[in-house]
Design a protein around this motif. Structure first.
Motif, short mmCIF file in Angstrom:
data_model
loop_
_atom_site.label_atom_id
_atom_site.label_comp_id
_atom_site.label_asym_id
_atom_site.label_seq_id
_atom_site.Cartn_x
_atom_site.Cartn_y
_atom_site.Cartn_z
N ALA A 29 12.99 9.69 -4.14
CA ALA A 29 12.64 9.13 -2.83
C ALA A 29 12.02 7.75 -3.01
N PHE A 30 12.30 6.87 -2.08
CA PHE A 30 11.80 5.50 -2.12
C PHE A 30 11.20 5.21 -0.76
N ARG A 31 10.01 4.64 -0.76
CA ARG A 31 9.33 4.36 0.50
C ARG A 31 8.48 3.11 0.33
N PHE A 32 8.51 2.23 1.31
CA PHE A 32 7.67 1.04 1.27
C PHE A 32 6.27 1.38 1.79
N HIS A 33 5.27 0.84 1.11
CA HIS A 33 3.89 0.99 1.55
C HIS A 33 3.30 -0.41 1.69
N VAL A 34 2.37 -0.55 2.59
CA VAL A 34 1.70 -1.84 2.82
C VAL A 34 0.24 -1.68 2.44
N ARG A 35 -0.29 -2.68 1.74
CA ARG A 35 -1.72 -2.65 1.42
C ARG A 35 -2.50 -2.79 2.72
N ASP A 36 -3.33 -1.79 3.00
CA ASP A 36 -4.08 -1.78 4.24
C ASP A 36 -5.46 -1.20 3.97
N ARG A 37 -6.48 -1.94 4.31
CA ARG A 37 -7.86 -1.53 4.06
C ARG A 37 -8.17 -0.17 4.68
N ASP A 38 -7.86 0.01 5.95
CA ASP A 38 -8.19 1.26 6.63
C ASP A 38 -7.40 2.44 6.07
N ALA A 39 -6.12 2.22 5.77
CA ALA A 39 -5.31 3.30 5.20
C ALA A 39 -5.81 3.69 3.82
N ALA A 40 -6.21 2.71 3.00
CA ALA A 40 -6.73 3.00 1.66
C ALA A 40 -8.04 3.78 1.76
N ARG A 41 -8.90 3.38 2.67
CA ARG A 41 -10.18 4.08 2.87
C ARG A 41 -9.93 5.51 3.37
N ASP A 42 -9.04 5.66 4.33
CA ASP A 42 -8.73 6.98 4.87
C ASP A 42 -8.10 7.89 3.81
N ASP A 43 -7.22 7.32 2.98
CA ASP A 43 -6.56 8.10 1.94
C ASP A 43 -7.57 8.60 0.91
N LEU A 44 -8.51 7.74 0.51
CA LEU A 44 -9.54 8.15 -0.43
C LEU A 44 -10.41 9.26 0.17
N ASN A 45 -10.81 9.09 1.42
CA ASN A 45 -11.62 10.13 2.09
C ASN A 45 -10.85 11.45 2.20
N LEU A 46 -9.56 11.37 2.51
CA LEU A 46 -8.74 12.57 2.60
C LEU A 46 -8.63 13.25 1.24
#
Length: 182
Positions: A29-46
């Protein structure tokens, strides 16, 4: 779902190809991701919440297993085999930190929650790298299938735990274990 993040390093327009740092197989599978402050913070918290949930589940399973053998089976590692977290080593991509979050220690503060149950008797440390080695998802709970990868743009944390036999005094054991980390 967890993803292995790879850096896009180039294009080949004549072939209609994107060049990615890392190995791929046909059908991956291939998927594009964008560097995003809020998404990075949310992912770490999750991810931290998932670790807490997995530890709670494993602690409950261990308590049920050890209950009939005269062990206390309590949480926090006493009488069960999940241990008590006492230290975290955190490695973040150089592209994170102040560059991404706009402030210092965002990842470090997030992973410090992994040792919160030690009641302030814990060590948390980390550094920045250009390629972080670790599993995809949560290791130690069946999520990684024992494989590690070189990641990019990620935060990897290793949690160190103490394991006690029986009803030893928790404070003394943690203190003795901690001297090796400080």
């Amino acid at each position: 779902r967890d993803y292995l993040i790879r850096q896009m390093v180039g294009f080949q327009p004549k072939r209609g190809a994107v060049i990615i740092a890392g190995d791929f197989e046909t059908g991956d599978a291939f998927r594009f991701h964008v560097r995003d402050r809020d998404a990075a913070r949310d992912d770490l918290n999750l991810m931290v919440q998932r670790v807490h949930a997995e530890r709670l589940l494993k602690s409950s399973e261990a308590a049920m297993t050890t209950r009939g053998r005269g062990s206390s089976g309590g949480g926090g590692g006493v009488g069960c085999d999940i241990g008590t977290p006492v230290a975290v080593l955190q490695v973040s991509c150089m592209a994170r930190g102040r560059t991404l979050f706009g402030e210092r220690n965002e990842d470090l503060e997030g992973v410090s929650e992994l040792v919160a149950e030690a009641g302030g008797k814990s060590a948390v440390g980390g550094f920045f790298a250009n390629g972080e080695i670790g599993p995809v998802g949560i290791a130690g709970f069946g999520g990684s299938r024992g494989r590690t990868y070189i990641h990019g743009f990620t935060c990897v944390a290793a949690v160190f735990c103490t394991f006690r036999d029986g009803e030893e005094e928790e404070e003394e054991v943690v203190k003795d274990e901690m001297t090796g980390w400080l």
